[in-house]
Write a protein that holds these residues in place. Structure first.
Motif: not given
Lengths: 317, 430
Positions: B338-343, B363-365
């Protein structure tokens, strides 16, 4: 003569009641010796008489009372008090009843802030006042049952373990007392320990521990020594079920699922501080305790009552 | 003539609720399903948590549909973070959800609903005369536990289903074992259908309903789908769930209510049967005909029959999934990285009691900023009040003592999970 049992659920998910049913056949064997006099989940027995004709709450007298769930509102508090009055021995069943459970994570926020979020800001809800008509007022926080009334027996777990319910009921039927021994999950865990780790990084649970399902348990390396945060050292043992019809090893419940312990059985002894003890345990095997994210909430996840979790004062700017 | 009927505490339902009916000039003035369960504020509890911590907390909204909460939660996280899981993960998750469906329906039928139809005050009393039937219910429940333990790692509140896949995969041996146990389960579920077919279903609560369920995501009946079907003929993407579950807060309840275009609607086994039932095949398809569910009656008491058909369906489908997994061979795969990203993303699943939505923003973290969970019972509450109203209107000449248990029977037919509905506590003044 059959032992009279009353059961109540307060602020719950129903998991501990399902666990009582999960006893399965042994429960049917115990049934002739048990006389359930009150149990709203399974029985049509109401508080104010069957047609609501009475003014006072009426819970029948019982030898054994079982309460699951923490105490969130005035009505639940009243039910807990009535149960205490009417039951000779009172059991707090499950971590919500014993320590507030997951709902007590809310104790980190003032009640007003929670209302703001749920009722007034929720995205699918038309903005509204907080509901109040005929509804029992909420208490300022989530309380464990023993913060409201005296409790004789504690059987924690999220949910609890059917084996423990059978042991407790069997002991009480014989007129004996019941207490879970003060041992840690690690004391019971069969995994292989070498008392050291390979590095200081704490891994995320998602990365998944190393294991081989064809190997016996004592050939699988301790998850914490593999670098995962496992709450075994600071958590009361009791979740495990003896494998192979009582002949084999006892493996703690999440360990058996190849996942680290998350501490759902709560502290090993009254007054223990899992947050502090866990930081020591982590450091002692060479992991960097400072890397544990959100540690106040994480290490008190199931045990937020007894003021373990409370709102923090705002930081000075 | 009665002034009012007050049932202070509903028994044999999950959680704390009551019914208040006010009668004026021989007419029903007001019907309230009072929900006084204490709220547990689940949504704010996960704000600020990392994406991998959300499901382990939110699955605890309910122990009885914990598997559905788990899977809907993981799907919402993955949709928000743009993660695609493998077909094997999807099959295993479906198996977990089928296990939950078997557990929930078996518990509701044998412990909560059937005593109503046979005139017993509880499953404990039922056991003294019908021990074999109660044992059968408990065995079906045990089978469901075994499925959830094999796939989820624990019978209640699973630990193995994680964002991106599974921590541990079931072995071939475990799946073969399960398949063997499912054979006996199938016989028991068919016996359950026989038992339910012999029950008299009263018609005092018949009134037209709008039904809502997820459309099947594959040929045949399914508990998964990314479109919402309405019996009015409309469909919506699950991302548009808010248009259907337009929640309002009501003064007498700690649970919000859902209305679609200002009207109540029903979700659950009967809704699925009405909207997707013709896609059932095998023994479940036959059971549907046997229990008279091939016609729409508008009588919610048939929800119990629909649950019996789904018991058969979930057991047959579990066997199918196992065959598919064994046929392809279990691939030793780790959860997707998993790559954290906002969504923002929404996950939906047909839980035992109806459509369940989880919707989150990150959030993006990868920390959760907003969570919204709409449970089936919250969606059904307005419809329950509608059915209670029509029932009282049909029964108004009967004595109060005879009306009250029938009203409880209506509520119980929905198999409401009040704890679920009040996971957050919501109410509205009109």
């Amino acid at each position: 003569m059959a032992v009279k049992v009353a059961e109540e659920w307060l602020n719950i998910c129903g998991g501990c009641e399902v666990t009582i049913l999960d006893i399965g056949e042994p429960l049917l064997d115990l049934l002739p010796e048990l006389d359930f006099v009150h149990m709203p989940v399974l029985m049509d027995h109401k508080y104010f008489g069957q047609t609501g004709e009475k003014d006072e709450m009426e819970i029948p007298e019982a030898d054994v009372g079982i309460i699951s769930g923490g105490v969130r509102n005035e009505k639940e508090k009243h039910v807990a008090e009535e149960m205490r009055k009417q039951c000779k021995t009172l059991i707090a069943l499950g971590s919500c009843a014993c320590f507030g459970g997951i709902p007590a994570m809310a104790n980190m926020f003032p009640l007003e802030a929670l209302y703001e979020k749920v009722f007034r800001d929720s995205k699918t809800t038309d903005s509204a006042e907080t509901p109040a008509e005929n509804l029992p007022p909420l208490l300022d926080r989530v309380y464990a049952v023993d913060e409201v009334v005296d409790v004789d027996v504690r059987i924690p777990g999220c949910p609890t373990n059917p084996d423990l319910v059978v042991q407790a009921l069997t002991a009480l039927l014989k007129g004996e007392s019941f207490e879970i021994p003060e041992r840690s999950v690690c004391d019971e865990c069969p995994l292989k320990r070498e008392k050291k780790t390979s590095g200081g990084e704490i891994k995320r649970m998602l990365e998944s521990v190393e294991f081989d399902q064809s190997q016996p348990w004592d050939q699988t390396r301790c998850y914490m020594e593999q670098g995962y945060l496992c709450l075994g050292p600071v958590t009361l043992a009791g979740c495990g079920h003896k494998e192979g019809d009582g002949e084999g090893v006892t493996v703690p419940r999440c360990i058996k699922g190849y996942m680290p312990c998350r501490g759902c059985f709560g502290p090993i002894r009254k007054g223990a501080n899992p947050l502090v003890d866990m930081m020591t345990a982590i450091s002692s095997i060479g992991l960097d305790a400072k890397q544990v994210p959100d540690r106040r909430a994480l290490l008190n996840r199931y045990i937020g009552s007894h003021k373990r979790l409370r709102p923090l004062p705002a930081r000075p700017k | 003539m009665h002034k009012s009927i007050v049932i202070d505490h509903l028994c044999r339902v999950e959680g704390h609720g009551g019914i208040t009916v006010r009668i004026k000039d021989d007419k029903v003035a007001d019907v309230n399903m009072d929900i006084f369960e204490g709220p547990r504020f689940f949504e704010p509890l996960v704000v600020g948590k990392n994406y991998d911590e959300v499901a382990p907390i939110l699955m605890r909204i309910c122990a009885i549909c914990s598997a559905s909460h788990t899977v809907a939660s993981l799907m919402a996280v993955e949709s928000a973070l743009g993660i695609k899981v493998s077909p094997q993960t999807r099959l295993l998750r479906e198996l977990l959800v089928q296990g939950g469906n078997i557990e929930s329906h078996a518990l509701h039928l044998f412990c909560l609903a059937i005593p109503d139809f046979l005139g017993y005050p509880s499953a404990i009393a039922l056991a003294s005369d019908h021990l074999q039937e109660v044992k059968m219910g408990l065995e079906l429940k045990k089978l469901a536990n075994t499925i959830q333990e094999a796939i989820g790692g624990r019978a209640i509140h699973s630990v193995n289903a994680v964002v991106g896949g599974f921590g541990r995969l079931p072995t071939r041996g475990a799946l073969l074992d399960l398949k063997e146990q499912l054979k006996r389960g199938l016989e028991q579920s068919l016996a359950t259908v026989d038992l339910v077919s012999g029950l008299q279903v009263p018609d005092f609560c018949t009134s037209p309903d709008v039904y809502v369920a997820l459309s099947s995501d594959r040929a045949g009946y399914s508990l998964f789908g990314d479109k919402i079907l309405l019996s009015t003929g409309e469909t919506k993407d699950i991302g548009m769930y808010k248009e259907i579950c337009n929640e309002r807060v009501v003064a007498h309840s700690h649970a919000k209510q859902s209305l679609f275009k200002g009207k109540p609607f029903a979700v659950g086994a009967l809704a699925r049967m009405v909207l997707n039932g013709e896609n059932l095949s095998g023994q479940a398809g036959k059971a549907r005909g046997k229990l008279g569910l091939d016609t729409v009656s508008g009588n919610m008491l048939y929800n119990n029959a629909a649950q019996a058909v789904e018991l058969v369906y979930s057991i047959e489908r579990s066997t199918e999934i196992i065959d598919e997994l064994l046929g392809a061979g279990i691939r030793e795969e780790k959860p997707v990285e998993v790559e954290a990203r906002a969504g923002t993303g929404t996950g939906a699943v047909e839980a035992p009691r109806g459509t369940l939505y989880h919707s989150y923003s990150f959030d993006k973290a990868g920390r959760l900023t907003e969570a919204d969970v709409i449970t089936p019972t919250a969606q059904n509450l307005a419809n329950i009040e509608k059915d209670l109203r029509s029932s009282v209107e049909n029964l108004i000449d009967q004595p109060k003592e005879s009306i009250a248990p029938k009203l409880e029977m209506v509520v119980r037919a929905y198999d409401p999970c009040i704890s679920c509905a009040v996971h957050l506590l919501e109410v509205n003044f009109e």
